[in-house]
Design a protein around this motif. Structure first.
Motif, PDB file in Angstrom:
ATOM      1  N   GLU A   1      84.387 102.375  58.323  1.00 42.11           N
ATOM      2  CA  GLU A   1      84.663 101.543  59.499  1.00 42.11           C
ATOM      3  C   GLU A   1      85.492 100.316  59.118  1.00 42.11           C
ATOM      4  N   LEU A   2      85.213  99.726  57.936  1.00 41.95           N
ATOM      5  CA  LEU A   2      85.973  98.561  57.473  1.00 41.95           C
ATOM      6  C   LEU A   2      87.440  98.930  57.234  1.00 41.95           C
TER       7      LEU A   2
ATOM      8  N   HIS B   1      89.043 101.311  58.676  1.00 43.01           N
ATOM      9  CA  HIS B   1      89.673 101.572  59.969  1.00 43.01           C
ATOM     10  C   HIS B   1      90.026 100.278  60.686  1.00 43.01           C
ATOM     11  N   GLU B   2      89.119  99.263  60.598  1.00 47.28           N
ATOM     12  CA  GLU B   2      89.345  98.022  61.323  1.00 47.28           C
ATOM     13  C   GLU B   2      90.442  97.173  60.665  1.00 47.28           C
ATOM     14  N   ARG B   3      90.417  97.086  59.339  1.00 40.99           N
ATOM     15  CA  ARG B   3      91.326  96.158  58.661  1.00 40.99           C
ATOM     16  C   ARG B   3      92.679  96.767  58.289  1.00 40.99           C
TER      17      ARG B   3
ATOM     18  N   ARG C   1      95.000 107.292  58.504  1.00 37.37           N
ATOM     19  CA  ARG C   1      94.024 107.022  59.568  1.00 37.37           C
ATOM     20  C   ARG C   1      93.156 108.245  59.854  1.00 37.37           C
TER      21      ARG C   1
ATOM     22  N   ARG D   1      84.398 109.016  58.018  1.00 42.91           N
ATOM     23  CA  ARG D   1      83.316 108.447  58.828  1.00 42.91           C
ATOM     24  C   ARG D   1      82.599 109.516  59.632  1.00 42.91           C
TER      25      ARG D   1
ATOM     26  N   SER E   1      89.047 108.489  59.425  1.00 40.80           N
ATOM     27  CA  SER E   1      88.230 108.961  60.553  1.00 40.80           C
ATOM     28  C   SER E   1      87.382 110.171  60.153  1.00 40.80           C
TER      29      SER E   1
ATOM     30  N   SER F   1      93.966  99.881  59.453  1.00 42.07           N
ATOM     31  CA  SER F   1      94.475 100.950  60.315  1.00 42.07           C
ATOM     32  C   SER F   1      95.963 100.776  60.581  1.00 42.07           C
TER      33      SER F   1
END
Length: 352
Positions: free
Chosen positions: A274-275, A277-279, A289, A296, A293, A281
């Motif tokens: 998740e980190l 993906h957030e930072r 990407r 996760r 995904s 992406s």
């Protein structure tokens, strides 16, 4: 008073007196001709007095010994008591009878005839045959078996029970089998005599073994209400069941431990995915990407699988889904996970 009674008896018609005898009675001449035939003899054989008077009694007998009748045999002492033989009734059925017989003599001692009194024991004989057959069946069984009456008195042991406990008939079953002074508090006697079948797990005295006893009602001898107990040794079965229960408990503990230990690394794995993906992406290309995904998604799927495994360990079965399962989605996920292997083998996947 006594002399008056003797006078009345002496003057009382003999034929009337014989009608009070609870047996068939007939009188014959020395050449076996029937001269008297009682009402009870009519009832037992079906022949009326008119049909047999003047006939030879040997015509009614069905076994060879009666063709050499001992009644008039001087070498055989009289009276004959409880002699077994046969009669053929009017319907042609063979009757097994017990009879008493004696000679009739004139005042000077001359033999003028003979008298026989007989009772039909055909039904008793059939019961004896059935009883012997039942004994043979029960004695041939490897399971210990006993029969007791409603007062708990033992009437029968088969050979297996005899080898196990010893012959102790006419004793209370609770004393012989369980070493108690009174009837067992959980004895199913009343239920069994009411028509139920009952099962119990018991320990027979002196055996060190556990038995499952099947109780049911039966008829034995002339006892209309008896209890049959069939004992099956379940000692090994109980030991195996206890071992299986212990193994299941250990397996549940192992599944719980493994599930917990495998679930622990998934939490940071999902967190890092998740980190990323957030930072990052924005700086990742489409493949990056998609890979984050997939990491996760796979980790979350693994976490759900471990949760299901824990639930299964707790309840012992998989619950039926409340809603239809999207099987095509499951198949698509499997194909995606095996994509590299499928491409390397150049396999073709057709989904209907």
């Amino acid at each position: 008073m006594t002399s008056e009674l003797n006078r009345l008896i002496a003057n009382y018609p003999l034929e009337t007196l014989l009608q009070f005898v609870p047996a068939g009675v007939f009188v014959v001449t020395p050449d076996h001709k029937i001269v008297y035939w009682s009402e009870e003899a009519e009832r037992i054989t079906g022949y009326t007095a008119a049909e047999v008077m003047g006939r030879s009694c040997l015509e009614l007998h069905g076994d060879s010994c009666c063709h050499d009748c001992e009644l008039f045999d001087g070498a055989v002492s009289k009276p004959l008591l409880k002699k077994s033989c046969a009669l053929i009734n009017k319907q042609g059925r063979r009757l097994m009878i017990n009879k008493n017989a004696d000679l009739l003599r004139a005042a000077d001692g001359t033999i003028v005839g003979g008298i026989e009194a007989f009772v039909d024991r055909t039904g008793l004989k059939e019961l004896e045959v059935e009883r012997d057959a039942l004994r043979s069946v029960l004695n041939g069984m490897t399971d210990p078996i006993y029969i007791c009456d409603r007062h708990y008195r033992l009437l029968f042991f088969n050979r297996a029970m005899d080898r196990l406990i010893g012959k102790m008939t006419d004793c209370p079953c609770y004393e012989v089998l369980y070493g108690l002074e009174h009837a067992c508090p959980d004895c199913p006697m009343d239920k069994v005599l009411a028509g139920e079948q009952c099962r119990q797990e018991v320990h027979l005295i002196g055996t060190g073994r556990t038995y499952e006893v099947l109780h049911s009602a039966c008829h034995f001898h002339q006892q209309p209400q008896c209890k049959l107990g069939v004992c099956r040794d379940i000692t090994e079965r109980l030991a195996i069941r206890q071992r299986l229960q212990q193994v299941n408990r250990e397996l549940d503990a192992f599944v719980s431990m493994v599930s917990h230990d495998l679930r622990s690394p998934l939490t940071p794995l999902i967190g890092y995915a998740e980190l990323l993906h957030e930072r990052y992406s924005a700086v990742l290309d489409d493949l990056g990407r998609e890979s984050v995904s997939e990491i996760r998604s796979t980790a979350e799927g693994m976490k759900d699988l471990l949760e299901d495994l824990l639930c299964l360990a707790r309840v012992g079965q998989v619950p039926v889904p409340a809603e239809p399962v999207a099987t095509l989605r499951v198949v698509a996920d499997v194909v995606a996970e095996l994509g590299e292997f499928i491409a390397r083998r150049q396999a073709r996947i057709d989904i209907g």
